[in-house]
Design a protein around this motif. Sequence first.
Motif, mmCIF file in Angstrom:
data_model
loop_
_atom_site.group_PDB
_atom_site.id
_atom_site.type_symbol
_atom_site.label_atom_id
_atom_site.label_comp_id
_atom_site.label_asym_id
_atom_site.label_seq_id
_atom_site.Cartn_x
_atom_site.Cartn_y
_atom_site.Cartn_z
ATOM 1 N N ASP A 24 7.246 -2.845 -9.864
ATOM 2 C CA ASP A 24 8.758 -2.720 -9.971
ATOM 3 C C ASP A 24 9.296 -2.229 -8.765
ATOM 4 O O ASP A 24 10.624 -2.777 -8.495
ATOM 5 N N ARG A 25 8.933 -1.184 -8.072
ATOM 6 C CA ARG A 25 9.608 -0.930 -6.849
ATOM 7 C C ARG A 25 9.604 -1.852 -5.790
ATOM 8 O O ARG A 25 10.564 -1.949 -5.220
ATOM 9 N N LEU A 26 8.339 -2.501 -5.720
ATOM 10 C CA LEU A 26 8.498 -3.665 -4.675
ATOM 11 C C LEU A 26 9.464 -4.658 -4.820
ATOM 12 O O LEU A 26 10.232 -5.108 -4.140
ATOM 13 N N GLU A 27 9.502 -5.153 -6.139
ATOM 14 C CA GLU A 27 10.380 -6.167 -6.331
ATOM 15 C C GLU A 27 11.909 -5.873 -6.285
ATOM 16 O O GLU A 27 12.758 -6.615 -6.196
ATOM 17 N N ALA A 28 12.258 -4.512 -6.568
ATOM 18 C CA ALA A 28 13.459 -3.847 -6.422
ATOM 19 C C ALA A 28 14.119 -3.908 -4.937
ATOM 20 O O ALA A 28 15.267 -4.185 -4.603
ATOM 21 N N LYS A 58 13.819 -1.735 -2.641
ATOM 22 C CA LYS A 58 14.402 -0.546 -2.208
ATOM 23 C C LYS A 58 13.650 0.292 -1.400
ATOM 24 O O LYS A 58 13.792 1.635 -1.445
ATOM 25 N N VAL A 59 12.367 -0.030 -1.076
ATOM 26 C CA VAL A 59 11.251 0.857 -0.390
ATOM 27 C C VAL A 59 11.327 0.345 1.065
ATOM 28 O O VAL A 59 11.413 -0.831 1.330
ATOM 29 N N ASP A 60 11.379 1.430 1.775
ATOM 30 C CA ASP A 60 11.294 0.959 3.379
ATOM 31 C C ASP A 60 9.856 0.419 3.741
ATOM 32 O O ASP A 60 8.993 0.527 2.809
ATOM 33 N N LEU A 61 9.943 -0.157 4.915
ATOM 34 C CA LEU A 61 8.841 -1.002 5.206
ATOM 35 C C LEU A 61 7.155 -0.127 5.036
ATOM 36 O O LEU A 61 6.269 -0.514 4.305
ATOM 37 N N GLU A 62 7.510 0.800 5.709
ATOM 38 C CA GLU A 62 6.184 1.827 5.772
ATOM 39 C C GLU A 62 5.692 2.115 4.281
ATOM 40 O O GLU A 62 4.447 2.017 4.163
ATOM 41 N N GLU A 63 6.547 2.645 3.377
ATOM 42 C CA GLU A 63 6.007 3.074 2.162
ATOM 43 C C GLU A 63 5.742 1.679 1.367
ATOM 44 O O GLU A 63 4.758 1.658 0.628
ATOM 45 N N SER A 64 6.375 0.490 1.671
ATOM 46 C CA SER A 64 5.950 -0.926 1.044
ATOM 47 C C SER A 64 4.542 -1.157 1.493
ATOM 48 O O SER A 64 3.649 -1.398 0.566
ATOM 49 N N ILE A 65 4.170 -0.828 2.439
ATOM 50 C CA ILE A 65 2.785 -0.947 2.845
ATOM 51 C C ILE A 65 1.671 -0.313 2.414
ATOM 52 O O ILE A 65 0.765 -0.637 1.840
ATOM 53 N N THR A 66 2.217 0.908 2.145
ATOM 54 C CA THR A 66 1.147 2.110 1.675
ATOM 55 C C THR A 66 0.969 1.742 0.188
ATOM 56 O O THR A 66 0.005 1.608 -0.307
ATOM 57 N N ILE A 67 2.343 1.634 -0.638
ATOM 58 C CA ILE A 67 2.073 1.361 -2.065
ATOM 59 C C ILE A 67 1.536 -0.057 -2.412
ATOM 60 O O ILE A 67 0.930 -0.314 -3.446
ATOM 61 N N TYR A 68 1.658 -1.012 -1.635
ATOM 62 C CA TYR A 68 1.037 -2.319 -1.466
ATOM 63 C C TYR A 68 -0.435 -2.256 -1.734
ATOM 64 O O TYR A 68 -1.186 -2.873 -2.450
ATOM 65 N N ALA A 69 -0.812 -1.418 -0.627
ATOM 66 C CA ALA A 69 -2.197 -1.235 -0.389
ATOM 67 C C ALA A 69 -2.888 -0.477 -1.846
ATOM 68 O O ALA A 69 -3.937 -0.622 -2.220
ATOM 69 N N ARG A 70 -2.243 0.455 -2.208
ATOM 70 C CA ARG A 70 -2.394 1.266 -3.384
ATOM 71 C C ARG A 70 -2.487 0.289 -4.645
ATOM 72 O O ARG A 70 -3.427 0.292 -5.578
#
Length: 81
Positions: free
Chosen positions: A24-28, A30-42
């Motif tokens: 949901d967060r990635l689809e929205a 509204k997450v900066d690039l660094e956090e996107s990479i981190t949460i994608y890996a998670r």
Amino acid sequence: MTDKQDVAGLSFETALKELEGIVDRLEAGKVDLEESITIYARGEALKAHCEALLKSAEARIEKITLKPDGTVAGTVPLDVE
């Protein structure tokens, strides 16, 4: 504790809920690039964990077979395909 170790201790339901939140967060968007990479890996680790738990559950499920008279004959592995 690494992400993989942290994820390994989660129940299926907890891991799936967290994974859904990440999606949901990635689809929205509204997450900066660094956090996107981190949460994608998670999210990848959570997905792998959920898949492993499902495979394990499928391996334990058996189908009950019946004799012609309706009594239980035994069990066989469930064909999930």
